[in-house]
Scaffold this active site. Structure first.
Site, PDB file in Angstrom:
ATOM      1  N   SER A 136       1.063  -1.201   0.061  1.00 26.88           N
ATOM      2  CA  SER A 136      -0.099  -0.052   0.001  1.00 26.88           C
ATOM      3  C   SER A 136       0.764   1.164   0.037  1.00 26.88           C
ATOM      4  CB  SER A 136      -0.868  -0.095   1.187  1.00 26.88           C
ATOM      5  OG  SER A 136      -1.696   1.225   1.303  1.00 26.88           O
ATOM      6  N   LYS A 164      -2.875   5.015  -2.614  1.00 25.04           N
ATOM      7  CA  LYS A 164      -3.888   5.789  -1.830  1.00 25.04           C
ATOM      8  C   LYS A 164      -4.259   7.006  -2.679  1.00 25.04           C
ATOM      9  CE  LYS A 164      -4.153   3.741   2.313  1.00 25.04           C
ATOM     10  NZ  LYS A 164      -5.057   3.251   2.769  1.00 25.04           N
ATOM     11  N   ASP A 189      -7.032   3.077  -3.359  1.00 29.30           N
ATOM     12  CA  ASP A 189      -7.935   2.980  -1.862  1.00 29.30           C
ATOM     13  C   ASP A 189      -8.098   4.359  -1.569  1.00 29.30           C
ATOM     14  OD1 ASP A 189      -8.892   2.675   0.639  1.00 29.30           O
ATOM     15  OD2 ASP A 189      -7.223   1.593   1.631  1.00 29.30           O
ATOM     16  N   GLU A 214     -10.969   0.620  -3.661  1.00 25.04           N
ATOM     17  CA  GLU A 214     -11.270   0.434  -2.474  1.00 25.04           C
ATOM     18  C   GLU A 214     -11.905   1.520  -1.553  1.00 25.04           C
ATOM     19  OE1 GLU A 214      -7.998  -1.245  -0.510  1.00 25.04           O
ATOM     20  OE2 GLU A 214      -8.736  -1.105   1.467  1.00 25.04           O
ATOM     21  N   LYS A 263     -10.197  -7.571   7.026  1.00 26.31           N
ATOM     22  CA  LYS A 263      -9.318  -7.348   7.956  1.00 26.31           C
ATOM     23  C   LYS A 263      -9.661  -7.646   9.517  1.00 26.31           C
ATOM     24  CE  LYS A 263      -7.451  -2.760   6.484  1.00 26.31           C
ATOM     25  NZ  LYS A 263      -7.574  -1.167   6.592  1.00 26.31           N
ATOM     26  N   GLY A 291      -4.272  -4.500   5.686  1.00 27.60           N
ATOM     27  CA  GLY A 291      -3.139  -4.497   6.740  1.00 27.60           C
ATOM     28  C   GLY A 291      -3.587  -3.255   7.462  1.00 27.60           C
TER      29      GLY A 291
HETATM   30  O1  OSB Z   1      -7.200   1.448   4.262  1.00 31.09           O
HETATM   31  O2  OSB Z   1      -6.146  -0.259   4.178  1.00 31.09           O
HETATM   32  C1  OSB Z   1      -6.327   0.795   4.654  1.00 31.09           C
HETATM   33  C2  OSB Z   1      -3.443   1.549   6.837  1.00 31.09           C
HETATM   34  C3  OSB Z   1      -3.864   2.037   8.023  1.00 31.09           C
HETATM   35  C4  OSB Z   1      -5.252   2.031   7.989  1.00 31.09           C
HETATM   36  C5  OSB Z   1      -5.925   1.644   6.835  1.00 31.09           C
HETATM   37  C6  OSB Z   1      -5.356   1.182   5.718  1.00 31.09           C
HETATM   38  C7  OSB Z   1      -3.990   0.993   5.819  1.00 31.09           C
HETATM   39  C8  OSB Z   1      -3.403   0.631   4.431  1.00 31.09           C
HETATM   40  C9  OSB Z   1      -1.793  -0.095   4.951  1.00 31.09           C
HETATM   41  O3  OSB Z   1      -3.537   0.879   3.410  1.00 31.09           O
HETATM   42  C10 OSB Z   1      -2.031  -1.356   5.120  1.00 31.09           C
HETATM   43  C11 OSB Z   1      -0.675  -2.230   5.442  1.00 31.09           C
HETATM   44  O4  OSB Z   1      -0.094  -2.246   4.509  1.00 31.09           O
HETATM   45  O5  OSB Z   1      -0.751  -2.312   6.631  1.00 31.09           O
HETATM   46 MG    MG Z   2      -8.507   0.454   2.902  1.00 30.25          MG
END
Ligand code: OSB
Ligand code: MG
Length: 368
Positions: A136, A164, A189, A214, A263, A291
Site C-alpha cells: 500500500s 492511496k 484505496d 477500495e 481485516k 493491513g
Molecule cells: O485502508 O487499508 C487501509 C493502513 C492503515 C489504516 C487503513 C489502511 C491502511 C493501509 C496500509 O492501506 C495497510 C498495510 O500495509 O498495513
Molecule cells: Mg483500505
C-alpha cells in the site's frame, strides 16, 4: 482456559517514511499490545489494530485500552467458562469496538494453539505455505517521488501495487504509475474520501485496468457504493464498511461490492474473518487480506489468514521492512514477492522482549 494474567502495553515504533492517506499522515505507529498468561503458564500475544486517533474507524488506542480495562477484561475474567469461541458472545452486549474485542480473542487463540501445539494457519484452514505480497503506497509529495517509491517496491519484488487516492490525487498519479508499469496489478484505496456525485471522476480510472477501487465513499453509504458500482467499470471493494459477517452479506446482496478486503481487527477477530471468507468463497467473491501497519505479531496472524483458499488476490501483507527499520519480532522477509506462512505453534511469532521493553510507553498488569 483460565487467565492468570493480562498485560497491556503501548509501544511506539517509527515508520521508515511518513504514510499519508486521505485521513491523515502517520509518521510512527503507536500500538496497543496484549500478552495473556493462562493458568497453565502458556503465553499468548496479540496487537490491537486501532490507530492513535479515530480517523480510519471510530476506534483509537486510548479508547480501546479504556474499554478493555473497564468492560471487556472484567467480563472475561468473571466468566465461568472461557474459550476462544466464547469471547465474542461474552462481549456482544458491549456495542461496537471490534478491534479491542479482536485483540482479546486473538491473544487467547495464540495461547490456546500453543497449548495444543498447533499453528494458527492449520487452525484457520490455510492451504498455502507462502503468500504473494502487495504493498500500500501513501499519497506522495509529488508524482516523481511517487514513481521513485513505487519503483523501489517493484524492485523489492512486490506483486501488486495499491495507491492511496483522494480528490486532487487520483487520475494523474494512477496514469503515471500505469504508464511506467503497464502490466503490474494495480488498485487504489480512497478511504471514504469521495462523495456520491463523484461517479464521473472515478469512472476516469476505468482506462487504467485497475483490479479494484477500495472504499471510495463513507463507511455507512452502502446505497452510494451500489449506485457507484453501476457508474464505473472497475470493481468496487469495501474495506471500512465491512464490520461483520452481516455487513458483508448486506453489501453483497445490495451489489455495493464485488470484492472484499478482510481485516480481522475490523470484524472482531479471526473467527469472524474466517466466516466472511467462507461466505465469499461460497459466493465466488474474491477476498484479500488488508493491513493496519501491523508489527510482526499482527502480521504473523494476517499471513496465516491470507493462506486460506478464498484469498485469491495479493493482500496488503508486506514485509516488515515496508514500515519498520526494526520489527518487534523476527521480521517478515519477502522472497521473490512471497512471504512464508508461519507453521510453528500459535501465531508463529513472539516479541523480542528487550526491544519491546525499550519502546514501551505504558504497561499494566491485570489479574483475576
Ligand atoms: O485502508 O487499508 C487501509 C493502513 C492503515 C489504516 C487503513 C489502511 C491502511 C493501509 C496500509 O492501506 C495497510 C498495510 O500495509 O498495513
Ligand atoms: Mg483500505
Amino acid at each position: 482456559m483460565k487467565i492468570a494474567e493480562l498485560e497491556l502495553r503501548t509501544i511506539n515504533l517509527p515508520l521508515v517514511r511518513p504514510f499519508r492517506t486521505s485521513f491523515g499522515t502517520q509518521t510512527a505507529r503507536e500500538v496497543l499490545m496484549l500478552k495473556v498468561t493462562t493458568g497453565d503458564g502458556v503465553v499468548g500475544w496479540s496487537e490491537c489494530v486501532a490507530l492513535s486517533e479515530p480517523v480510519y474507524s471510530p476506534e483509537y488506542v486510548a479508547g480501546c485500552l479504556d474499554e478493555m480495562k473497564r468492560f471487556f477484561i472484567p467480563a472475561l475474567l468473571s466468566a465461568p467458562v472461557l474459550t476462544v469461541e466464547s469471547v465474542a458472545p461474552l462481549l456482544a452486549g458491549f456495542l461496537g469496538s471490534p478491534m479491542a474485542k479482536a485483540t482479546l480473542e486473538t491473544a487467547l487463540l495464540d495461547a490456546q494453539l500453543r497449548a495444543e501445539n498447533r499453528s494458527l494457519a492449520d487452525f484457520l484452514g490455510a492451504n498455502k505455505s507462502k503468500i504473494p505480497c502487495g504493498v500500500s503506497v501513501g499519497i506522495a509529495p509529488s508524482i516523481p517521488q511517487l514513481i521513485e517509491e513505487v519503483a523501489g517496491y517493484i524492485k523489492d519484488g512486490y506483486k501488486r501495487i495499491k495507491l492511496k487516492i483522494e480528490p486532487g490525487w487520483d487520475i494523474e498519479p494512477v496514469a503515471e504509475v500505469r504508464r511506467n508499469w503497464p502490466e503490474i496489478p494495480l488498485q487504489v484505496d480512497a478511504n471514504q474520501a469521495y462523495s456520491r456525485s463523484d461517479g464521473p471522476q472515478l469512472a476516469k480510472l476505468d482506462q487504467f485496468e485497475l483490479l479494484l477501487i477500495e472504499q471510495p465513499l463513507d463507511e455507512h453509504d452502502i446505497l452510494g457504493h451500489a449506485q457507484l458500482a453501476r457508474q464505473v467499470r472497475t470493481p468496487i471493494c469495501l474495506d471500512e464498511s465491512i464490520v461483520s459477517l452481516r455487513a458483508a452479506e448486506d453489501a453483497l446482496a445490495l451489489k455495493a461490492t464485488t470484492i472484499i478486503n478482510i481485516k480481522p481487527g475490523r470484524v472482531g477477530g479471526y473467527l469472524e474473518a474466517v466466516r466472511i471468507h467462507d461466505l465469499c468463497l461460497n459466493e465466488g467473491i474474491p477476498v484479500w487480506c488488508g493491513g493496519m501497519i501491523e508489527t510482526g505479531i499482527g502480521r504473523a496472524a494476517n499471513v496465516a489468514l491470507a493462506a486460506l483458499p478464498g484469498f485469491t488476490l495479493p493482500g496488503d501483507t508486506s514485509a516488515s521492512s515496508r514500515f519498520f527499520l526494526r520489527d518487534i519480532t523476527e521480521p517478515f522477509v519477502m522472497h521473490d514477492g512471497f512471504l512464508d506462512v508461519p507453521n510453528t505453534v500459535g501465531i508463529g511469532r513472539t516479541p523480542d522482549m528487550e526491544f519491546l521493553n525499550s519502546i514501551t510507553s505504558y504497561k499494566e498488569s491485570i489479574g483475576p
